[in-house]
Structures are given as structure tokens and as C-alpha cells.
Design a protein around this motif. Structure first.
Motif, PDB file in Angstrom:
ATOM      1  N   TRP A 334      10.156 -27.601  20.910  1.00 50.25           N
ATOM      2  CA  TRP A 334      10.793 -27.012  22.034  1.00 50.25           C
ATOM      3  C   TRP A 334      11.702 -27.329  22.739  1.00 50.25           C
ATOM      4  O   TRP A 334      12.879 -27.011  23.174  1.00 50.25           O
ATOM      5  CB  TRP A 334       9.896 -26.281  23.230  1.00 50.25           C
ATOM      6  N   ILE A 349      15.186 -22.135  22.518  1.00 53.25           N
ATOM      7  CA  ILE A 349      15.231 -20.550  23.898  1.00 53.25           C
ATOM      8  C   ILE A 349      15.862 -19.670  22.985  1.00 53.25           C
ATOM      9  O   ILE A 349      15.261 -18.622  22.424  1.00 53.25           O
ATOM     10  CB  ILE A 349      16.193 -21.303  24.806  1.00 53.25           C
ATOM     11  N   TYR A 350      17.341 -20.078  22.583  1.00 53.85           N
ATOM     12  CA  TYR A 350      17.667 -18.879  21.911  1.00 53.85           C
ATOM     13  C   TYR A 350      17.608 -18.310  21.035  1.00 53.85           C
ATOM     14  O   TYR A 350      17.206 -16.960  20.460  1.00 53.85           O
ATOM     15  CB  TYR A 350      19.149 -19.560  22.113  1.00 53.85           C
ATOM     16  N   ALA A 352      14.322 -18.508  19.214  1.00 48.36           N
ATOM     17  CA  ALA A 352      13.646 -17.804  19.671  1.00 48.36           C
ATOM     18  C   ALA A 352      13.098 -16.437  20.460  1.00 48.36           C
ATOM     19  O   ALA A 352      13.190 -15.633  20.192  1.00 48.36           O
ATOM     20  CB  ALA A 352      12.348 -18.600  21.151  1.00 48.36           C
ATOM     21  N   ASP A 353      15.198 -16.415  21.211  1.00 44.81           N
ATOM     22  CA  ASP A 353      15.153 -15.304  22.381  1.00 44.81           C
ATOM     23  C   ASP A 353      15.597 -13.893  21.004  1.00 44.81           C
ATOM     24  O   ASP A 353      15.308 -12.778  21.306  1.00 44.81           O
ATOM     25  CB  ASP A 353      16.082 -15.003  22.964  1.00 44.81           C
ATOM     26  N   TYR A 375       7.333 -20.565  28.873  1.00 42.16           N
ATOM     27  CA  TYR A 375       7.563 -19.569  29.420  1.00 42.16           C
ATOM     28  C   TYR A 375       8.601 -18.943  30.747  1.00 42.16           C
ATOM     29  O   TYR A 375       9.455 -18.295  30.448  1.00 42.16           O
ATOM     30  CB  TYR A 375       6.177 -18.592  30.215  1.00 42.16           C
ATOM     31  N   ASP A 377      11.136 -20.846  30.371  1.00 43.20           N
ATOM     32  CA  ASP A 377      12.532 -20.703  29.635  1.00 43.20           C
ATOM     33  C   ASP A 377      13.131 -19.876  29.494  1.00 43.20           C
ATOM     34  O   ASP A 377      14.661 -19.032  29.578  1.00 43.20           O
ATOM     35  CB  ASP A 377      12.603 -22.044  28.719  1.00 43.20           C
ATOM     36  N   LEU A 378      12.593 -18.793  28.535  1.00 41.83           N
ATOM     37  CA  LEU A 378      11.963 -17.436  28.503  1.00 41.83           C
ATOM     38  C   LEU A 378      12.719 -16.265  29.208  1.00 41.83           C
ATOM     39  O   LEU A 378      13.296 -15.411  29.167  1.00 41.83           O
ATOM     40  CB  LEU A 378      11.060 -17.008  27.219  1.00 41.83           C
ATOM     41  N   ASP A 379      11.665 -16.297  30.353  1.00 41.90           N
ATOM     42  CA  ASP A 379      11.806 -15.538  31.539  1.00 41.90           C
ATOM     43  C   ASP A 379      13.478 -15.652  32.122  1.00 41.90           C
ATOM     44  O   ASP A 379      13.909 -15.041  32.261  1.00 41.90           O
ATOM     45  CB  ASP A 379      10.964 -15.476  32.683  1.00 41.90           C
ATOM     46  N   ASN A 389       7.383 -11.353  27.135  1.00 42.99           N
ATOM     47  CA  ASN A 389       7.579 -12.805  26.745  1.00 42.99           C
ATOM     48  C   ASN A 389       5.838 -13.892  25.989  1.00 42.99           C
ATOM     49  O   ASN A 389       5.809 -13.839  25.300  1.00 42.99           O
ATOM     50  CB  ASN A 389       8.013 -14.000  27.676  1.00 42.99           C
ATOM     51  N   VAL A 393       5.124 -14.413  22.886  1.00 46.71           N
ATOM     52  CA  VAL A 393       4.838 -15.730  22.180  1.00 46.71           C
ATOM     53  C   VAL A 393       3.356 -16.483  22.889  1.00 46.71           C
ATOM     54  O   VAL A 393       3.394 -16.452  24.072  1.00 46.71           O
ATOM     55  CB  VAL A 393       5.923 -16.564  23.661  1.00 46.71           C
TER      56      VAL A 393
END
Ligand code: NAD
Ligand code: UGA
Length: 460
Positions: A334, A349-350, A352-353, A375, A377-379, A389, A393
Motif C-alpha cells: 500500500w 489508493i487510486y 483500489a478506488d 482506511y 487514505d480511502l476515506d 470502505n 476493504v
């Protein structure tokens, strides 16, 4: 020349912490204090357990162990440290602005200005103020104006001393820098900083320039490095459709001494806190001077990088029969590169998004990044709710757990340990067909094909 006895650094992050640790390690006669507003961070720098340092860098624990408590101190008392210092480094964050004029491109200088105002308010004796943060060209002018207009009549000399360390190799980069760059106007102030570095850096590697060349060179160095990555990543796409192999192309062109072999590793896209931020800043500066051709040229480096991340995610979806809904995709890595716990702007991050938007289940394993950070980073993207998320994940501490039952593995970070896994066992435990998407060209293609994986790597 002013003899430097006490140095203060404002900002105990990825740059301030390691840089000041090495300055203290090499200058026994100088007392170095690193201050930060973030109490948790300072407590972690002071933790007896060196594995808890807030920045993970190979070799950093040894340097901190040697210097901390001797002539290296970490504190939250910013005013006291400013008051006592002969020289003050500003090493606070300068992120891309998220509001107002220049939103999404310009550097946000609010933390820099706060530091300047605090230095001006507290200082009762002359200080050398060193810009260690990466700043837009001509920031020193604004700093000087704030210091002189809000100060107590003492003299401030401003120097620019950008940092070129890369994360993951910070300690070796600091111990053995290609060059140290010092920009300034006052010869005595420049000499004072040169003497700090001369404790371990050969004099011929310490370059001195005017302030503006120094400030601009930092942005340009990052832009040139990132441009090489985008250049080879552009070629990786061409390799995939022509049968050429991007590693072979890199080797072939890199042997030309005019091109050089470094920074030609194709990847899922560059990340990190600085490449994108600094190029956007360069683009913004060019536009403010109405240099649109210059701005467009550098902007393309970012656009290609975005394309590379999207392309990697879309290739996963396309290869897995155009649907990843409900399928488990194990992410190996990650962090934005190996040997760091930093995830800022990481390609993972991108990617995964993109997959989460297709309702994939992503299971993440990274040797140094904790679940809360993933979490967070995604939030931060704001694409979906924090609940979604967490529904989609899962973060695990064991790579075999991540891969067991997965439809696909995706290598996002080039951690060495991934190469040594028992891929035969992993093959047994994964769903079939067992897909591996290697965004770092890290794994052994031949071995994986022999084991029966469907293996796809960038650029081949
Ligand atoms: P960081 O976010 O890790 O650390 C910055 C620290 O400054 C934070 O801990 C924050 O709490 C503190 N801070 C902010 N305002 C403050 C204030 N007014 N008083 C006291 N503390 C304050 O950032 P970083 O990665 O260390 O980067 C710092 C600068 O160095 C940036 O300009 C960056 O572009 C540049 N840089 C970074 C790297 C890198 O590898 N990370 C390399 C070269 C240059
Ligand atoms: C980079 C510069 O290398 C440093 O000199 C600079 O001081 C720093 O930015 C900064 O200003 O913050 P860093 O971002 O820590 O350092 O790490 P790099 O090694 O440059 O890698 C950046 C990204 O490019 C990573 O995601 C890495 O995986 C990727 N990369 C790098 C490639 O994809 N291919 C390469 O050949 C090299």
C-alpha cells in the motif's frame, strides 16, 4: 562568521526528523532541537522503543539512538526552541491547496507563514532562517517581508536549503548526498550553513546559488525525476501492444551515458507526497507568468501518471471477464514505494478506488502500513462512505491470509519480501484461474507461469 551552537527545526516529519538526526549525529558541538505542534508525533520520536519512531526508514533507529538525548532533542515547546536557536530550519508541510485561488495546483503556504510569524514574534536575537520545505520560487521574499515587518527589530537572514532525500533511502541519502544546495544573499549566513554540512559532506558537493535558483531547482529536480518515470510508463503501454519488453527497453536506453540508467523502472505510477505536488506547483507558477506552453508541457507528466494508474485498474477488470463485483483482489503493498510507511499519493489508493467503484472486495497486506492509515487514505478521497470502505476493504497482517481464496493478486509496492513468498502454496490456495497483476514487474514471470498463474506485468 557566526558560530552555530544551537539549531532548531520546526516540523518533525519525514524530512525534519531524519535530516536533523543526521545533522546532530555529525555535529557533536551543535545542539539540535526538533519541534512540532503534533504531540503524538513528538512522543513517538521520544519513545524508548525505537521501532515506534513515527517515520520508518532503514538505519534511522541507529542514528536516533546515537544522538538523541546527547545533542538531539524532540519537543513541543516551539517558542523556547525558537528563542534559543542561532539557526532555524522550517521543515513543515507545504501541501497542494484544496481551496481558493490556485486550488488543486498551488502550494498551500499557510504553515510556512505561521512559522514565520511565530519566529518574528518570539526572536529576541538575530537568526538565520533556513527554508528546508519545498517552496514556490520567490517565497523567501514573502518570508523576509513577514519577518521584518512583524519582528522585534532583530536581523533575519534567509537561506534556501531544499532537501533531496528520497524516502526509503533517507539515511544513506543524507549521509552521502549527491549535492547539498544552499541559496542565499548573505555570505556569512551561507558560510554558517556550509560549515554545518561540511562536518561530513565534501566541500565540492556543497553548491551555493542565489535564493531563486535554489528554490526553483528543487521543483525542477522533482519534475525531471517524475518526467523520467512518466516517460518510461508511456513506453510501457506501447510495449504491451508491440511485444517489446519495457525492462529490456530501459536497459537498452539506460546504457547510453547521456540518458543514464536510474529512474527508468516502469510502474503502476509514481506516488509520494512530492512529485505530483511539486509539478502542479511548477505548472501553477508557469501559468501565473502566462507561460502556458511551459505549463502544458509539465502538466502532461501528471496526466500520464493518472492514466497509468487508471490503465492498471482497468486492465484488471478487463482481464477478469469485465467484472470484479464480489471478487476478492489481494493487494500486496500500500506504501508508495518500498522501505517506507508513507502512503501519501500512493498509486495503490487510486487503483483500489477504481476497483471498489466496481464493488470488488480488496484485501490489503503491507508490511509497514497499519489498517487505520489505509482506511484514512480511502476515506480522504470522499468517493464513498467510510462504512462502504470498511465493507469492501479488509486489511490483514499476514500475506497468505490476504491471498488465500483470492481471485487475483495485485502487486502495488515493490517490497522485497513479496519475491520470497511460497508462490506454489499461494497457487494452491487461490481461486482459479489465479490472476497476478504485477504493477512493479517484481515477481518472477517464468516461475509464476510454470506454477499455472495467469501473470500480467506492466510493460510486457
Ligand atoms: P510532514 O507532513 O511529514 O511533516 C511536517 C510536520 O510539520 C508535521 O509533523 C506538522 O505537524 C508540522 N507542522 C506544521 N506546521 C507547524 C507549525 N506551525 N509549527 C510546528 N510544527 C508544524 O512533511 P514532510 O514530508 O516532512 O515534508 C516537509 C517539507 O519537505 C515539504 O515541503 C516537502 O515538500 C519537503 N520534502 C519532503 C520530502 C519527503 O521525502 N517527504 C523530501 C524532500 C522535501
Ligand atoms: C523524491 C525524489 O527522489 C527526492 O529526491 C525528493 O527529495 C523527494 O521526492 C521529495 O522532494 O519529496 P520520493 O518521492 O521519496 O523522493 O521517492 P522516489 O524514489 O523518488 O519515488 C517516487 C515514486 O516514483 C515512487 O512511487 C516510486 O515507486 C516511483 N518510481 C521511482 C518509479 O515508478 N520508477 C522509478 O524508476 C523510480
Amino acid at each position: 562568521m557566526k558560530n552555530i551552537r544551537k539549531i532548531t527545526c520546526i516540523g518533525a516529519g519525514y524530512v525534519g526528523g531524519p535530516t536533523m538526526s543526521v545533522i546532530a549525529q555529525k555535529n557533536l558541538n551543535v545542539e539540535v532541537t526538533v519541534v512540532d505542534l503534533n504531540e503524538t508525533r513528538i512522543a513517538a520520536w521520544n519513545d524508548d522503543d525505537l521501532s515506534k519512531l513515527p517515520v520508518y526508514e532503514p538505519g534511522l533507529d541507529e542514528v536516533v539512538k546515537e544522538a538523541r538525548g546527547r545533542n538531539l532533542f524532540f519537543s513541543t515547546d516551539v517558542d523556547k526552541a525558537i528563542d534559543e536557536a542561532d539557526m532555524i530550519f522550517i521543515s513543515v508541510n507545504t501541501p497542494t491547496k484544496t481551496y481558493g485561488k490556485g486550488k488543486g495546483q498551488a502550494a498551500d503556504l499557510k504553515y510556512i507563514e505561521l512559522c514565520a510569524r511565530q519566529i518574528a514574534a518570539v526572536a529576541k536575537s538575530d537568526k538565520i532562517v533556513v527554508e528546508k520545505s519545498t517552496l514556490p520560487v520567490r517565497t523567501a521574499e514573502a518570508l523576509k517581508s513577514i519577518l521584518d515587518n512583524t519582528g522585534n527589530g532583530v536581523n533575519f537572514h534567509i537561506l534556501s536549503n531544499p532537501e533531496f532525500l528520497a524516502e526509503g533511502t533517507a539515511v544513506t541519502d543524507l549521509h552521502n548526498p549527491d549535492r547539498v544546495l544552499i541559496g542565499g544573499e548573505d555570505a556569512d549566513a551561507i558560510e554558517a550553513l556550509v560549515s554545518v554540512y561540511e562536518a561530513w559532506v565534501p566541500r565540492e558537493r556543497i553548491l551555493t546559488t542565489n535564493l531563486w535558483s535554489s528554490e526553483l531547482s528543487k521543483l525542477v529536480a522533482n519534475a525531471f525525476l517524475a518526467q523520467r518515470v512518466s516517460s518510461i510508463n508511456a513506453i510501457s503501454e506501447l510495449c504491451e501492444v508491440t511485444g517489446a519488453n519495457v525492462d529490456e527497453v530501459s536497459r537498452a536506453i539506460g546504457q547510453d551515458s547521456r540518458i543514464g540508467s536510474k529512474f527508468l523502472k516502469a510502474s503502476v505510477g509514481f506516488g509520494g507526497s512530492c512529485f505530483q505536488k511539486d509539478i502542479l506547483n511548477l505548472v501553477y507558477i508557469a501559468r501565473t507568468y502566462n507561460l502556458h506552453a511551459v505549463a502544458d508541457y509539465w502538466e502532461q507528466v501528471i496526466l500520464l501518471n493518472d492514466h497509468q494508474k487508471t490503465r492498471f485498474a482497468e486492465n484488471i477488470i478487463k482481464t477478469m471477464y469485465n467484472t470484479v463485483n464480489g471478487k476478492s483482489i489481494a493487494f500486496l503493498g500500500w506504501a508508495f514505494k518500498k522501505d517506507t510507511n508513507d502512503t501519501r499519493e500512493s498509486a495503490a489508493i487510486y487503483v483500489a478506488d477504481h476497483l471498489l467503484a466496481e464493488e470488488a472486495n480488496v484485501i490489503v497486506y503491507d508490511p509497514k502500513v497499519p489498517a487505520e492509515q489505509i482506511y484514512k487514505d480511502l476515506d480522504y478521497l470522499g468517493t464513498r462512505s467510510p462504512e462502504d470502505n470498511r465493507r469492501l476493504v479488509k486489511v490483514v497482517n499476514d500475506p497468505y491470509e490476504a491471498l488465500s481464496g483470492a481471485h487475483a493478486a495485485a502487486v502495488l509496492t515493490e517490497w522485497d519480501e513479496f519475491k520470497g513468498y511460497d508462490w506454489a502454496k499461494i497457487k494452491e490456495d487461490m481461486k482459479r484461474p489465479s490472476f497476478v497483476f504485477d504493477g512493479r514487474k517484481l515477481l518472477d514471470r517464468k516461475q509464476l507461469l510454470e506454477l499455472g498463474f495467469a501473470y500480467y506485468a506492466i510493460g510486457e
